[in-house]
Design a protein around this motif. Structure first.
Motif, short mmCIF file in Angstrom:
data_model
loop_
_atom_site.label_atom_id
_atom_site.label_comp_id
_atom_site.label_asym_id
_atom_site.label_seq_id
_atom_site.Cartn_x
_atom_site.Cartn_y
_atom_site.Cartn_z
N ASN A 159 0.84 -1.13 0.06
CA ASN A 159 -0.04 0.02 0.06
C ASN A 159 1.13 1.36 0.09
OD1 ASN A 159 0.37 -1.12 2.83
ND2 ASN A 159 -0.42 1.10 3.23
N THR A 165 -8.47 4.91 3.01
CA THR A 165 -8.64 4.66 1.54
C THR A 165 -7.80 3.87 0.83
OG1 THR A 165 -6.79 6.28 1.05
CG2 THR A 165 -8.97 7.30 1.57
N ALA A 166 -6.98 3.23 1.44
CA ALA A 166 -6.02 2.16 1.01
C ALA A 166 -6.16 0.84 1.94
CB ALA A 166 -4.60 2.61 1.29
N ARG A 213 1.34 9.41 -4.91
CA ARG A 213 1.10 8.50 -6.02
C ARG A 213 1.86 8.81 -7.26
NH1 ARG A 213 -4.47 9.97 -8.12
NH2 ARG A 213 -5.05 9.08 -5.74
N SER A 236 -9.43 -1.59 -4.68
CA SER A 236 -9.36 -0.25 -5.46
C SER A 236 -8.27 0.41 -5.33
CB SER A 236 -10.36 0.61 -5.09
OG SER A 236 -10.26 0.87 -3.69
N HIS A 237 -7.45 0.00 -4.09
CA HIS A 237 -6.06 0.69 -3.81
C HIS A 237 -5.09 -0.08 -4.67
CE1 HIS A 237 -3.11 3.15 -2.02
NE2 HIS A 237 -2.36 1.97 -1.85
N THR A 238 -5.17 -1.48 -4.78
CA THR A 238 -4.29 -2.47 -5.57
C THR A 238 -4.19 -1.83 -6.96
OG1 THR A 238 -4.32 -4.10 -3.75
CG2 THR A 238 -3.64 -4.82 -6.03
N GLU A 240 -5.24 0.86 -8.14
CA GLU A 240 -4.65 2.39 -8.05
C GLU A 240 -3.10 2.40 -8.23
OE1 GLU A 240 -3.76 6.15 -5.15
OE2 GLU A 240 -5.34 4.79 -4.68
N ILE A 241 -2.24 1.48 -7.47
CA ILE A 241 -0.93 1.34 -7.70
C ILE A 241 -0.52 0.81 -8.91
CG2 ILE A 241 0.97 -0.05 -6.76
CD1 ILE A 241 -0.35 -0.20 -3.90
N TYR A 242 -1.33 -0.43 -9.50
CA TYR A 242 -0.95 -0.78 -10.62
C TYR A 242 -1.12 0.29 -11.82
CZ TYR A 242 -2.93 -2.80 -15.17
OH TYR A 242 -3.11 -3.11 -16.51
N GLU A 243 -2.27 1.07 -11.87
CA GLU A 243 -2.27 1.83 -12.89
C GLU A 243 -1.40 3.13 -12.93
OE1 GLU A 243 -6.43 3.16 -12.34
OE2 GLU A 243 -7.33 1.59 -13.54
N ASN A 244 -0.81 3.21 -11.93
CA ASN A 244 0.20 4.43 -11.95
C ASN A 244 1.61 3.96 -11.94
OD1 ASN A 244 -1.16 7.10 -11.24
ND2 ASN A 244 -2.22 5.35 -9.87
#
Length: 292
Positions: A159, A165-166, A213, A236-238, A240-244
């Motif tokens: 995280n 949120t995470a 991020r 959703s946080h996982t 988020e990490i992947y997408e960035n």
């Protein structure tokens, strides 16, 4: 009253520190005493602390980094699987296992510097990393700092921040509850456990990490972001990490938890091995780009 407190400590420790699951206990240990191997275990002074590490196998270096409240031995399923394929390097992170604490404020920044120091000490030119939980956070921070040449990373259950949120609310509440217990024990000058060490580990979980991020865009390594669909980390946080991360793949495992690495080691190891072995791909499903 003391029995109730001890039960709470056990419950919170199991939730937040990844202590042995029932499945781990049911499985027999390997012949090699991972994490307590007197024949090959070594200490090296890094950033003022004695850090304990072990090495297994030959070939391309692979760092295996454990999670909060854990140690080398808890990564035995990954060590055993990968030591015939890589030069596996495992260590007890600062304030864990056999490694010294030597600080009043344990941080992911410090632990990251220690792992970078170990890579430098071993003169590793290029390496891969598998990090679980806190180990995944450290792996991402190493990739962001780029002080070590990293080819591929698998980060399981990592995280960027410690809030709800995470992280799922039950885990946030568990950490807060444990903090209160630990602070009370310290005020009472209780000596039944090392409460200062527990406090510092809880500080990692409850107050850290704080990775912007945008910092993920600095990562040049190829990364597989993994989590169980019933993880401590929010799905959703996982994502988020992947997408960035510029060169990333995503794997949210069905029917798995934060401790998938020990609950379903064959399954998890197979996914990790496939990512390390095969050329990296991030295909595009946008049909509007396809030629007619």
């Amino acid at each position: 009253m003391n029995n109730k407190v001890n039960l709470l400590i056990l419950l919170f420790s199991t939730i937040i520190c990844g202590l042995a699951t029932a499945q781990e206990e049911m499985k027999s240990d390997y012949d090699i005493p991972y994490g307590n191997n007197e024949e090959i275990g070594k200490y090296v002074t890094i950033n003022g602390a004695e850090i304990y590490y072990e090495e297994y196998g030959k070939g391309e270096p692979l760092l295996i980094i454990h999670g909060n409240g854990s140690s080398i031995g808890r990564m035995k399923y990954q060590i055993e699987y990968f030591n015939s394929k890589y030069r596996v390097i495992v260590a007890d992170s600062r304030g864990h296992g056999k490694s010294e604490l030597k600080t009043d404020s344990l941080t992911y920044v410090q632990i990251t510097k220690d792992w970078e120091g170990l890579a430098k000490h071993l003169k590793l030119d290029s390496l891969n990393i598998f990090g679980s939980s806190d180990g995944g956070i450290v792996a991402l921070k190493m990739a962001i700092s780029r002080k070590t040449k990293i080819k591929k990373i698998v980060a399981l259950g990592a995280n960027l921040r410690p809030d709800s949120t995470a992280v799922n609310v039950f885990a946030v509440n568990a950490v807060d509850g444990m903090k209160k217990i630990v602070n009370t024990k310290i005020l009472e000058k209780d000596t039944t456990q090392n409460w200062n060490l527990r406090k510092q580990r809880l500080g990692l979980l409850g107050d850290q990490p704080n990775i912007p991020r945008n910092d993920l865009s600095k990562i040049t390594a190829q990364v597989l972001i993994m989590a169980g669909d019933e993880d401590i980390i929010r799905n959703s946080h996982t994502v988020e990490i992947y997408e960035n991360i510029p060169k990333a793949q995503l794997c949210i495992m069905p029917g798995q938890t934060h401790w998938a690495r020990s609950e379903s080691p064959e399954y998890v190891n197979g996914i990790i091995n496939k990512f390390f072995k095969e050329p990296f791909k991030r295909p595009d499903s946008d049909f509007t780009k396809r030629k007619k």
